[in-house]
Motif scaffolding. Structure first.
Motif, PDB file in Angstrom:
ATOM      1  N   THR A   1       1.213  -0.875  -0.548  1.00 44.80           N
ATOM      2  CA  THR A   1       0.006   0.006   0.129  1.00 44.80           C
ATOM      3  C   THR A   1       0.726   1.746   0.100  1.00 44.80           C
ATOM      4  N   LEU A   2       0.955   2.211  -1.569  1.00 44.43           N
ATOM      5  CA  LEU A   2       2.181   3.083  -1.174  1.00 44.43           C
ATOM      6  C   LEU A   2       1.201   4.547  -1.867  1.00 44.43           C
ATOM      7  N   ARG A   3       1.944   4.995  -0.447  1.00 43.00           N
ATOM      8  CA  ARG A   3       1.175   6.743  -0.268  1.00 43.00           C
ATOM      9  C   ARG A   3       1.524   7.228  -2.148  1.00 43.00           C
ATOM     10  N   LEU A   4       0.466   8.909  -2.467  1.00 43.13           N
ATOM     11  CA  LEU A   4       0.748   9.196  -3.461  1.00 43.13           C
ATOM     12  C   LEU A   4       0.389  10.670  -3.764  1.00 43.13           C
ATOM     13  N   ARG A   5       0.833  10.971  -3.906  1.00 38.74           N
ATOM     14  CA  ARG A   5       1.422  13.007  -3.600  1.00 38.74           C
ATOM     15  C   ARG A   5       0.399  14.054  -4.780  1.00 38.74           C
ATOM     16  N   PRO A   6      -0.064  15.189  -4.339  1.00 38.59           N
ATOM     17  CA  PRO A   6      -0.611  15.816  -5.578  1.00 38.59           C
ATOM     18  C   PRO A   6       0.776  15.739  -6.753  1.00 38.59           C
ATOM     19  N   LEU A   7       0.532  16.040  -7.699  1.00 35.27           N
ATOM     20  CA  LEU A   7       1.121  15.664  -9.044  1.00 35.27           C
ATOM     21  C   LEU A   7       2.143  17.402  -9.266  1.00 35.27           C
ATOM     22  N   PRO A   8       3.474  17.017  -8.980  1.00 36.32           N
ATOM     23  CA  PRO A   8       3.570  18.553  -8.573  1.00 36.32           C
ATOM     24  C   PRO A   8       3.781  19.138 -10.135  1.00 36.32           C
ATOM     25  N   PRO A   9       4.790  20.604  -9.708  1.00 37.47           N
ATOM     26  CA  PRO A   9       4.205  21.574 -11.156  1.00 37.47           C
ATOM     27  C   PRO A   9       5.606  21.547 -12.041  1.00 37.47           C
ATOM     28  N   PRO A  10       5.698  22.252 -13.920  1.00 36.68           N
ATOM     29  CA  PRO A  10       6.376  21.606 -14.171  1.00 36.68           C
ATOM     30  C   PRO A  10       7.918  22.324 -13.723  1.00 36.68           C
ATOM     31  N   ALA A  11       8.160  20.942 -13.909  1.00 32.89           N
ATOM     32  CA  ALA A  11       9.964  21.930 -13.608  1.00 32.89           C
ATOM     33  C   ALA A  11      10.543  22.729 -14.485  1.00 32.89           C
ATOM     34  N   SER A  12      11.848  23.622 -13.792  1.00 35.64           N
ATOM     35  CA  SER A  12      12.608  24.447 -14.413  1.00 35.64           C
ATOM     36  C   SER A  12      13.974  23.274 -13.885  1.00 35.64           C
ATOM     37  N   THR A  13      14.581  23.535 -14.750  1.00 31.01           N
ATOM     38  CA  THR A  13      15.685  22.630 -15.229  1.00 31.01           C
ATOM     39  C   THR A  13      17.047  23.293 -15.316  1.00 31.01           C
ATOM     40  N   VAL A  14      18.860  23.363 -14.678  1.00 27.54           N
ATOM     41  CA  VAL A  14      19.606  24.185 -14.714  1.00 27.54           C
ATOM     42  C   VAL A  14      20.443  22.700 -15.369  1.00 27.54           C
ATOM     43  N   VAL A  15      20.759  23.334 -16.338  1.00 30.39           N
ATOM     44  CA  VAL A  15      22.212  22.427 -16.873  1.00 30.39           C
ATOM     45  C   VAL A  15      23.550  23.345 -16.857  1.00 30.39           C
ATOM     46  N   ALA A  16      24.665  22.922 -16.386  1.00 30.31           N
ATOM     47  CA  ALA A  16      25.838  23.807 -16.147  1.00 30.31           C
ATOM     48  C   ALA A  16      26.676  22.871 -16.264  1.00 30.31           C
ATOM     49  N   THR A  17      27.892  22.916 -17.389  1.00 35.41           N
ATOM     50  CA  THR A  17      28.730  21.973 -17.360  1.00 35.41           C
ATOM     51  C   THR A  17      30.218  22.670 -16.546  1.00 35.41           C
TER      52      THR A  17
END
Ligand SMILES: Cc1cc2nc3c(=O)[nH]c(=O)nc-3n(C[C@H](O)[C@H](O)[C@H](O)COP(=O)(O)OP(=O)(O)OC[C@H]3O[C@@H](n4cnc5c(N)ncnc54)[C@H](O)[C@@H]3O)c2cc1C
Length: 453
Positions: free
Chosen positions: A207-223
């Motif tokens: 029996t697994l706990r669920l959450r509301p869907l999160p908002p869309p994510a911002s993504t950072v990429v760095a080298t």
């Protein structure tokens, strides 16, 4: 009566597989260097009663029984044992979502991705997301306490387990926990089974706990020119906020992914860091800016942020594909060490030293925000000298993690691969306590013997 006679008497013919050709793929998991045994039969259980029947036969004959989900484990946990029974849960696929209580009751054979999809249909989310989420089972996730990319913010598998149904070593079924969010009645036994790698019982429902869907994510990429600089950026980010993901790939893994996926990744960089915020709206932009600043301060050679979901997902796919892409370079021994956050740069430096000392190629990827890294030791398994060096490197990485106050496995489990390091990490008292628990729950030693403990 023989084991096979008893299995045939207790279970329908289509549940018990003895054809060696059909058995073959059930012998291995994804730990390439583990040599599996040959099981006498594979039981493809359809329900809890089938599992009980198989366990009772194993107990009566004192033969090993190896629980198996999808066989994507990286430590040899579901590798077959000579003369034993392999118990596959792949047909146990019931699922019920209760959107009001925000729980899912699932069979162990469902894939992680299938649970996510079913939850999403109700606007809900099952967060734990191993990179293998499209191919690994929920039962396997329970048994290894799987982690993943979003665990840095949302926690690991055990944080989502409200209840379990487990078949014990004598065939008894126990139901632990339930649908309530809080429950402190008695010992928290379900947590004992989560992460026990099939050595204490066979999980037949969760029996697994669920959450509301999160908002869309911002993504950072760095080298970064130097992977240690990326490690310093991680330490800074974690001191300032809790990102939705913070993943690292070093030069070797970036090149391996680029060679296979052709995504336009910069193969000349020393390391690539991916950070995400799903705080929503202006807060996401603010968190992304904090991650960008931390990367710039640590000497990043390139930093960019995107709110485009597809672009962000593509970058995360690059990270998820890192292990299969590095596997194109040779046989891979996969470390899974974890260290406290401030020791991340030291761990990366130590891995570089191990690679130089042992003259091996070690690609480093990791759930950096958790301090959990997968140094991937690449070698030619047909070359005995290279194999010996790789094994030395694999062990030296674990030694280095322990010397930094860390762990030999953050999420993949001990399986057979890392048993030699249990003593150095746990010490004699904890090993003795572990042995007493194992003895209490599995006095005949039939449940996945030789694994995990
Ligand atoms: C490309 C790739 C990327 C990966 N990335 C991640 C990652 O990001 N994070 C992570 O945590 N793991 C990762 N893994 C490892 C693996 O996918 C996980 O360990 C996963 O939880 C295993 O699930 P499975 O169904 O394949 O289990 P299996 O390999 O079949 O079994 C794993 C262990 O669980 C036991 N087991 C299985 N089912 C049950 C059951 N019902 N009851 C009791 N015991 C059981 C087995 O005996 C064995 O000890 C990755 C693997 C691959 C190949």
């Amino acid at each position: 009566m023989s084991v096979l006679d008893d299995l045939a008497a207790a279970l329908p013919a289509d549940v018990v597989v003895t054809d060696p050709d059909i058995i073959e793929p059930y012998r291995f998991d994804r730990a390439e260097t583990v040599v599996p045994g040959r099981p006498i039969a594979v039981v493809r259980a359809r329900c809890t009663a089938d599992v009980q029947a198989a366990v009772r036969v194993a107990a009566a004959h004192r033969v090993p029984i190896v629980p198996r989900g999808a066989g994507t484990g990286l430590s040899g946990g579901s590798a077959a044992i000579d003369g034993g029974i392999t118990l596959s849960t792949e047909r146990m696929r019931d699922i019920e979502i209760d959107p009001v209580a925000m729980v899912a009751v699932v069979g162990p054979g469902l894939l992680n991705a299938e649970v996510k999809t079913a939850a999403r249909a109700h606007g809900l989310w099952y967060p734990p997301d191993p990179s293998s989420f499209e191919i690994c089972s929920i039962g396997g996730n329970m048994a290894t306490n799987a982690g993943g990319l979003c665990c840095v913010k949302y926690g690991v598998t055990t944080d989502y387990v409200l209840g379990l149904e487990v078949v014990l070593a004598d065939g008894t079924v126990v139901r632990l926990g339930g649908r309530t969010i809080k429950d402190v009645t008695g010992y928290d036994l379900k947590r004992l089974f989560v992460g026990s790698e099939g050595t204490l019982g066979i999980i037949t429902s969760a029996t697994l706990r669920l959450r509301p869907l999160p908002p869309p994510a911002s993504t950072v990429v760095a080298t970064f020119a130097d992977v240690v600089d990326a490690g310093r950026a991680v330490t800074t980010v974690m001191g300032r906020l809790r990102p939705a993901a913070l993943e690292l790939m070093d030069r070797t893994s970036v090149r391996a992914v680029e060679a296979r996926l052709r995504m336009g990744l910069d193969g000349s960089c020393g390391a690539l860091l991916l950070g995400r915020s799903d705080a929503g709206g202006a807060q996401s932009s603010a968190e992304a800016a904090v991650i960008e600043a931390a990367c710039t301060d640590a000497g990043a050679t390139y930093v960019a942020a995107t709110d485009d979901e597809d672009e962000g997902e593509q970058l995360m796919t690059a990270r998820r594909m890192a292990i299969p892409c590095v596997e194109q370079l040779g046989t891979v021994l996969i470390d899974d060490v974890g260290v406290p956050i401030p020791r991340i740069p030291d761990l990366i430096t130590a891995v570089e030293r191990v690679a130089a000392d042992t003259a091996t190629t070690i690609a480093v990827i990791g759930h950096a925000g958790d301090g959990n890294f997968h140094p991937l030791v690449v070698f030619d398994r047909h070359d005995p000298a290279a194999t010996e060096r790789a094994e030395r490197a694999f062990g030296a990485v674990m030694d280095a993690a322990l010397a930094l106050g860390g762990t030999i496995t953050g999420e993949h489990g001990v399986g057979t691969l890392k048993r030699g390091w249990l003593g150095p990490q746990l010490g004699p008292e904890v090993q003795a306590l572990t042995a007493r628990i194992k003895q209490a729950l599995d006095p005949l030693g039939i449940l996945n013997p030789g694994k995990a403990v």
